[in-house]
Design a protein around this motif. Structure first.
Motif, short mmCIF file in Angstrom:
data_model
loop_
_atom_site.label_atom_id
_atom_site.label_comp_id
_atom_site.label_asym_id
_atom_site.label_seq_id
_atom_site.Cartn_x
_atom_site.Cartn_y
_atom_site.Cartn_z
N LEU A 76 9.29 -9.08 10.47
CA LEU A 76 8.44 -8.71 11.62
C LEU A 76 7.11 -9.33 11.54
O LEU A 76 6.69 -9.78 12.42
N SER A 77 6.70 -9.44 10.40
CA SER A 77 5.30 -10.26 9.95
C SER A 77 5.24 -11.54 9.99
O SER A 77 6.09 -12.26 10.28
N GLU A 88 5.66 -5.95 3.79
CA GLU A 88 6.52 -5.19 5.04
C GLU A 88 7.38 -4.32 4.40
O GLU A 88 7.77 -3.24 5.24
N GLU A 93 2.77 -4.03 8.27
CA GLU A 93 3.27 -5.51 9.04
C GLU A 93 1.84 -6.12 9.01
O GLU A 93 0.68 -5.82 9.47
N LYS A 95 0.09 -8.97 10.74
CA LYS A 95 0.04 -9.44 12.19
C LYS A 95 -0.41 -10.85 12.27
O LYS A 95 -0.32 -11.75 13.06
N THR A 361 13.14 -5.12 11.17
CA THR A 361 12.28 -5.17 10.20
C THR A 361 12.47 -4.94 8.67
O THR A 361 13.14 -3.98 8.41
#
Length: 386
Positions: A76-77, A88, A93, A95, A361
């Protein structure tokens, strides 16, 4: 109850949909190794279900009745390095990507580093392979006392120096100083000390005394929650460095994958509760970054041969997790990490085997561990039904 969580550093299993946004086209760490070596023998990983994962390369080989819970996870990161991957996993996360310097570090950073540490200057200051640059600049480093500075496409400030002429402790000290400098607008994920010595047959060789200086993670993560609940977390390998010791009770450094498995087995013998968190780094550092496909294949086979020892030492309620933090396809161009799905293999003597498909994730693993120990929910992640 224990969770034995093993990260096969860089053992990705195929390109993610956004991999080309990260400059990676058609990458597949495990799949390409299997294609290059159809005789690769990893029967124990296959028995857990690694070859049955949706979309995995057919060359890995499925089995009719896997005994593990198997699937894969997307990152997801915004990244493809060890810090973003491991963070993660425990519910953080990333971003905004960490700062990178693919053309080398600007004068303002280098000048500040030299001024703060009192070194006579630096050599290199470029993107390069760690083994190649010490061969190229090792002699000059010993002659001038200037440490070797280099980076990659990842967010790393790597400093190589001779243990014999520069000194290991001094190398650690200047790396700690660099960590303090690389904050704010220049925030980098890791400063890495890369010590080396002269090899007996000539040239230079890196030692096992590498040390990573990662930025500390925030307080909202699995390891902190476990510590607050009194659940011991024992790290093996570079796990402690990647989390700056956050939430970790006891840390064991390792020299190799074999040593990492040995330490894990020792901890399993003495610790009867908590999380045993292991990173096996040679897949990444020794074979992935050096684009050594035969070596990578041999490393996978060596781990697979040791896997039954871990399974045999598991108690009835224990859970084993095997995963990765990113890819590092040894058949790809360059020497950097690759943006890939990672395998998710879970095994417990009381757990029913099944296919869990594609997880959104890596944090699903951390949330799963959290549910087992009855702690509060992570900021991201959905627990896997066991």
């Amino acid at each position: 109850m224990r969770v034995i969580w093993i990260v096969l550093d860089s053992v990705g299993i195929g390109a993610m949909p956004d991999s080309e946004d990260f400059g990676d086209h058609g990458v597949d760490t495990l799949g390409h190794i299997a294609e290059a070596f159809p005789d690769m023998s990893i029967p124990n990983l296959r028995r857990l279900g690694i070859g049955n994962i949706d979309g995995v390369s057919a060359g890995i080989g499925s089995v009719p009745d896997p005994v593990g819970i198997y699937g894969k996870a997307a990152e997801l990161s915004n990244g493809k390095d060890s810090v973003t991957g491991h963070w993660e996993m425990i519910g953080i996360e990333t971003k905004e990507p960490f700062q990178t310097f693919p053309d080398g570090f600007p004068d303002r950073i280098v000048d500040a580093f030299v001024r703060e540490t009192g070194i006579p200057g630096v050599l290199g200051n470029c993107v390069d392979s760690g083994t190649a640059i010490i061969e190229r600049l090792g002699e000059e480093h010993e002659r001038t006392g200037k440490p070797i500075l280099y980076t990659s496409q990842d967010s790393v400030f790597q400093i190589a120096a001779s243990e014999e002429t520069f000194g290991l402790q001094r190398l650690y000290e200047i790396c700690a100083a660099a960590r303090k400098l690389l904050m704010g607008k220049d925030l980098m994920a890791r400063v890495i000390a890369r010590p080396f010595i002269r090899a007996e047959g000539g040239g230079f060789v890196r030692t096992a005394n590498r040390h990573d200086y990662a930025i500390p993670p925030g307080e909202d993560n699995l390891l902190v929650y476990l510590a607050e609940a009194g659940v011991p977390v024992i790290s093996v390998g570079k796990i402690n460095d990647l989390f700056s010791g956050c939430g970790i009770r006891t840390a064991h450094k390792t020299k190799s994958n074999e040593d990492g498995v040995d330490r894990t087995l020792e901890v399993m013998q003495t610790e009867k509760e908590g999380l045993i968190f292991t990173n096996l780094v040679e897949f990444d550092s020794t074979w992935g970054h050096r684009r050594d496909v035969p070596g990578y294949k041999a490393g996978l086979e060596a781990f697979d041969r040791r896997l039954p020892e871990i399974l045999d030492r598991m108690e009835k309620e224990d859970l084993l997790i095997i995963t990765a933090d990113h890819g590092c396809d040894p058949s790809y161009t360059g020497t950097d990490h690759t943006r890939e799905y990672v395998p998710v293999l879970l095994y417990g003597k009381q757990r029913k085997a099944r296919n869990i498909g594609i997880r959104n994730t890596f944090a699903d693993l951390g949330e799963t561990v959290g549910r087992l120990f009855g702690i509060r929910h992570l900021p991201v992640g959905t627990a896997i039904e066991l």
